[in-house]
Write a protein that holds these residues in place. Structure first.
Motif, PDB file in Angstrom:
ATOM      1  N   VAL A 183       0.710  -1.163  -0.151  1.00  0.00           N
ATOM      2  CA  VAL A 183       0.215   0.040  -0.089  1.00  0.00           C
ATOM      3  C   VAL A 183       0.884   1.375   0.090  1.00  0.00           C
ATOM      4  O   VAL A 183       0.583   2.401  -0.390  1.00  0.00           O
ATOM      5  CB  VAL A 183      -1.087   0.007   1.197  1.00  0.00           C
ATOM      6  N   PHE A 184       2.068   1.387   0.344  1.00  0.00           N
ATOM      7  CA  PHE A 184       2.999   2.227   0.370  1.00  0.00           C
ATOM      8  C   PHE A 184       3.593   2.661  -1.094  1.00  0.00           C
ATOM      9  O   PHE A 184       4.044   3.727  -1.031  1.00  0.00           O
ATOM     10  CB  PHE A 184       4.082   2.294   1.487  1.00  0.00           C
ATOM     11  N   ALA A 185       3.377   1.822  -1.802  1.00  0.00           N
ATOM     12  CA  ALA A 185       3.924   1.972  -3.319  1.00  0.00           C
ATOM     13  C   ALA A 185       2.873   2.709  -3.999  1.00  0.00           C
ATOM     14  O   ALA A 185       1.832   2.344  -4.017  1.00  0.00           O
ATOM     15  CB  ALA A 185       4.284   0.635  -3.874  1.00  0.00           C
ATOM     16  N   LYS A 186       3.111   3.981  -4.574  1.00  0.00           N
ATOM     17  CA  LYS A 186       2.323   4.742  -5.452  1.00  0.00           C
ATOM     18  C   LYS A 186       1.297   3.925  -6.225  1.00  0.00           C
ATOM     19  O   LYS A 186       0.165   4.292  -6.365  1.00  0.00           O
ATOM     20  CB  LYS A 186       3.126   5.683  -6.059  1.00  0.00           C
ATOM     21  N   ALA A 187       1.828   2.852  -7.056  1.00  0.00           N
ATOM     22  CA  ALA A 187       1.050   2.419  -8.055  1.00  0.00           C
ATOM     23  C   ALA A 187       0.081   1.264  -7.760  1.00  0.00           C
ATOM     24  O   ALA A 187      -0.542   0.506  -8.444  1.00  0.00           O
ATOM     25  CB  ALA A 187       1.896   2.020  -9.345  1.00  0.00           C
ATOM     26  N   CYS A 188       0.324   0.914  -6.410  1.00  0.00           N
ATOM     27  CA  CYS A 188      -0.178  -0.301  -5.945  1.00  0.00           C
ATOM     28  C   CYS A 188      -1.707  -0.236  -5.835  1.00  0.00           C
ATOM     29  O   CYS A 188      -2.448   0.881  -5.231  1.00  0.00           O
ATOM     30  CB  CYS A 188       0.209  -0.790  -4.455  1.00  0.00           C
ATOM     31  N   PRO A 189      -2.637  -1.263  -6.365  1.00  0.00           N
ATOM     32  CA  PRO A 189      -4.033  -1.152  -6.332  1.00  0.00           C
ATOM     33  C   PRO A 189      -4.703  -1.268  -4.904  1.00  0.00           C
ATOM     34  O   PRO A 189      -6.065  -0.842  -4.662  1.00  0.00           O
ATOM     35  CB  PRO A 189      -4.291  -2.157  -7.213  1.00  0.00           C
ATOM     36  N   SER A 190      -4.004  -1.577  -3.981  1.00  0.00           N
ATOM     37  CA  SER A 190      -4.447  -1.768  -2.589  1.00  0.00           C
ATOM     38  C   SER A 190      -4.887  -0.483  -2.041  1.00  0.00           C
ATOM     39  O   SER A 190      -5.695  -0.125  -1.174  1.00  0.00           O
ATOM     40  CB  SER A 190      -3.479  -2.591  -1.778  1.00  0.00           C
ATOM     41  N   ARG A 191      -4.181   0.792  -2.562  1.00  0.00           N
ATOM     42  CA  ARG A 191      -4.279   1.949  -2.058  1.00  0.00           C
ATOM     43  C   ARG A 191      -5.938   2.431  -2.402  1.00  0.00           C
ATOM     44  O   ARG A 191      -6.529   3.075  -1.471  1.00  0.00           O
ATOM     45  CB  ARG A 191      -3.489   3.250  -3.036  1.00  0.00           C
ATOM     46  N   GLY A 192      -6.500   2.109  -3.557  1.00  0.00           N
ATOM     47  CA  GLY A 192      -7.905   2.282  -3.565  1.00  0.00           C
ATOM     48  C   GLY A 192      -8.840   1.966  -2.770  1.00  0.00           C
ATOM     49  O   GLY A 192      -9.639   2.464  -2.116  1.00  0.00           O
ATOM     50  N   THR A 193      -8.506   0.604  -2.527  1.00  0.00           N
ATOM     51  CA  THR A 193      -9.280  -0.093  -1.522  1.00  0.00           C
ATOM     52  C   THR A 193      -9.238   0.451  -0.201  1.00  0.00           C
ATOM     53  O   THR A 193     -10.108   0.913   0.522  1.00  0.00           O
ATOM     54  CB  THR A 193      -9.228  -1.656  -1.466  1.00  0.00           C
ATOM     55  N   LEU A 194      -8.045   0.631   0.256  1.00  0.00           N
ATOM     56  CA  LEU A 194      -7.900   1.421   1.733  1.00  0.00           C
ATOM     57  C   LEU A 194      -8.597   2.835   1.656  1.00  0.00           C
ATOM     58  O   LEU A 194      -9.179   2.988   2.594  1.00  0.00           O
ATOM     59  CB  LEU A 194      -6.302   1.509   1.729  1.00  0.00           C
ATOM     60  N   GLU A 195      -8.504   3.525   0.506  1.00  0.00           N
ATOM     61  CA  GLU A 195      -9.336   4.743   0.531  1.00  0.00           C
ATOM     62  C   GLU A 195     -10.791   4.451   0.645  1.00  0.00           C
ATOM     63  O   GLU A 195     -11.366   5.137   1.371  1.00  0.00           O
ATOM     64  CB  GLU A 195      -8.784   5.441  -0.827  1.00  0.00           C
ATOM     65  N   HIS A 196     -11.213   3.478  -0.166  1.00  0.00           N
ATOM     66  CA  HIS A 196     -12.807   3.139  -0.010  1.00  0.00           C
ATOM     67  C   HIS A 196     -13.387   2.723   1.523  1.00  0.00           C
ATOM     68  O   HIS A 196     -14.063   3.192   1.995  1.00  0.00           O
ATOM     69  CB  HIS A 196     -13.019   2.002  -0.697  1.00  0.00           C
ATOM     70  N   VAL A 197     -12.193   1.827   1.921  1.00  0.00           N
ATOM     71  CA  VAL A 197     -12.577   1.427   3.258  1.00  0.00           C
ATOM     72  C   VAL A 197     -12.412   2.652   4.551  1.00  0.00           C
ATOM     73  O   VAL A 197     -13.072   2.713   5.441  1.00  0.00           O
ATOM     74  CB  VAL A 197     -11.629   0.312   3.615  1.00  0.00           C
ATOM     75  N   THR A 198     -11.221   3.454   4.700  1.00  0.00           N
ATOM     76  CA  THR A 198     -11.058   4.302   5.638  1.00  0.00           C
ATOM     77  C   THR A 198     -11.338   5.905   5.113  1.00  0.00           C
ATOM     78  O   THR A 198     -11.375   6.572   6.167  1.00  0.00           O
ATOM     79  CB  THR A 198      -9.452   4.330   5.755  1.00  0.00           C
ATOM     80  N   GLY A 199     -12.096   6.002   4.292  1.00  0.00           N
ATOM     81  CA  GLY A 199     -12.511   7.353   3.844  1.00  0.00           C
ATOM     82  C   GLY A 199     -13.861   7.433   4.815  1.00  0.00           C
ATOM     83  O   GLY A 199     -14.456   6.274   5.428  1.00  0.00           O
ATOM     84  N   ARG A 200     -14.404   8.681   5.017  1.00  0.00           N
ATOM     85  CA  ARG A 200     -15.504   9.037   6.051  1.00  0.00           C
ATOM     86  C   ARG A 200     -16.710   7.934   5.749  1.00  0.00           C
ATOM     87  O   ARG A 200     -17.328   7.359   6.583  1.00  0.00           O
ATOM     88  CB  ARG A 200     -15.672  10.316   6.214  1.00  0.00           C
TER      89      ARG A 200
END
Length: 133
Positions: free
Chosen positions: A17-34
């Motif tokens: 998730v710390f890598a800029k191009a990792c697709p897990s970032r999108g999911t983390l954003e969906h999960v942790t967004g308000r």
């Protein structure tokens, strides 16, 4: 084992998730967004219809809830079931993966709720020291 040790052991995972191009970032954003975290938490107790969710997640607009549900469904965390009735009935529920994620989100939610006195004290101290902005 602390979180650093866990992360070190997980470095063989194909995603970071710390890598800029990792697709897990999108999911983390969906999960942790308000709205994502509140929607997951609201669905933890069982399936709900759209308007039930909207009432439960106080303050979310119809558009934001719809976008949030679509993102969580796409990520495999929420299941949408449309009943062929008149008028149509649509129910949303957590998938098994979504339930696991919601449990973790709710752990954080309960932690924050339980420590709000400390947070409010810290905010007050900060504002008094630095001036409210």
């Amino acid at each position: 084992m602390d979180i650093t040790q866990e992360r070190t052991e997980e470095q063989d995972l194909p995603y970071n998730v710390f890598a800029k191009a990792c697709p897990s970032r999108g999911t983390l954003e969906h999960v942790t967004g308000r709205w994502g975290s509140l929607t997951l938490g609201a669905l933890y107790d069982g399936s709900s219809r759209f308007n039930e969710l909207r009432r439960r997640v106080d303050g979310v607009s119809e558009k934001m809830l719809s976008q949030t549900l679509h993102a969580l469904e796409r990520d495999g965390l929420v299941h949408r079931e449309a009943q062929p009735t008149n008028p149509p009935r649509v129910d949303y529920r957590l998938t098994p993966l979504g339930r696991e994620v919601a449990e973790r989100v709710l752990t954080l939610v309960h932690f924050v709720e339980g420590h709000m006195d400390d947070v409010l004290t810290a905010r007050q101290s900060y504002d008094e020291t630095r001036g409210a902005r």
